[in-house]
Design a protein around this motif. Sequence first.
Motif: not given
Lengths: 227, 262
Positions: B58-65
């Motif tokens: 979730p959030g892709g490459r910019a996501g925190g995960k």
Amino acid sequence: MIFLDILPIVILGAVLGMDVVTFPQAMISRPIVAATAAGAFIGNAPAGLVMGAILELLALEMLPFGASRYPEWGSASVVGGALYAARWEDRPGALAVSLLAALVTAMVSGWSMVKLRRLNASRAAALRDRLDSGSADAVIGLQLFGLTADLFRGGAVTFVAMLVFTPLVPALVARWATDERYSRAAVVAVVAAVASGAVWKIFHSVSNARLLFVAGLVIGAILVVAR
Amino acid sequence: MTTGSALDTRKVPAAPLPVGTWMRIFIRLFAVQGSWNYETLLGNGIAFCMEPALRLLPGGRAGGKYCEAIGRQARYFNAHPYFAGVAVGALARAELDGVPPAMIERFRTALGGPLGSVGDRLVWASWLPLCSLLALGAFGYGARPLLVIAIFLTTYNVGHLFLRAWGLRVGLNKGLRVADALAHPVLRRGPQVVGSTAALTAGIAIPLAASRLIGGGRFLAAEIILAAMFGGVLFARFGGRLEGWRMSLAILVLFVLFSVIR
């Protein structure tokens, strides 16, 4: 020999040196492949194959377990195959001297792999904060750095070895005073002994391995006599 | 609670990765040891290979995960390179399934040892020597250079490519339950079977190869075979303290000096 003469061999040594650990580990760096390929580059694949078979018998012993230190056979086999295939195939001592050059190269190249691993470690330490924070750029950058450095390492080792041994091998061969047949016999006896011992060591834990090895020796001896 | 939900997640059939992502991971696996070093060993390579799958978080490459997972996976890890796909697949599946980080860390720690020992025994100590000996046997029997190389590379890489692809597939499919796959009979009994075949092949291949190396006329053939057998026994007996290639190097140096100086 000018740089352009050895450039194809240097490129081959770089690529095959890389195959040993970093990419793609398809074992195109094994001596029987690498030395034959180098021989083919020189225009004498059968001579390269002879050197490859000799080095392969020696390399049987070395199992590339994880962090263990071992000679780097890829670049070394290219050097050995190229030197032997160049033009001294039938001269007394050419086999022994070219093999010596390959083994020295393997030793130096193995040492250079250790240095590269330390360089990678210091690079990883310098990037530690970025790696811990999840920077994909740092991860990919570190990986590409290691791959490029290994390619350069293999090329540099091959280049230096060719630079040193290309004039040295014919100089030693020219002064060779032992009969060609005894020279070849000595080399074959040593590598066959190492290979036999290596097989014994590697498969000692396999049940019936020694019996199978001896049974194979009988079959092999029959084939040798029958041919 | 979190552990329970993670286990529930694992019961759901794993959603397959997009083909493009699978291919990216598979190709990267060939460079998994690209930055191998004495501090983190394969760690960075695992993160490098897994990165295309982590883009699906979730959030892709910019996501925190994504960043948390990359940071977690770039730490120390050890495995056989051909079996690294098992770890990459299983850990990617765990990350995508939202398994708690602490559980992923424990799983990661537990996974390295078995993947190293299984691979070392099956590939380095069995499959590779067998393929080398097959090639040496072909050489000894008089095969031409191209055929010798083809025999070695084809045989070896059938096993190599199969292991890489199987490892990634089984890792992605089974996730944290991948230990079941490592108990597969082929992996348990494979080293024994391959080792037995290799021992028999060695007995055939070494005399054949030595015979071709000696060349026409078989000059001193009996003496060479006796010397090789005697040397082999000595080397096997004392080989733990002496590496054969170093011994060969020392003997060659003396022999070259003797032949050049006298």
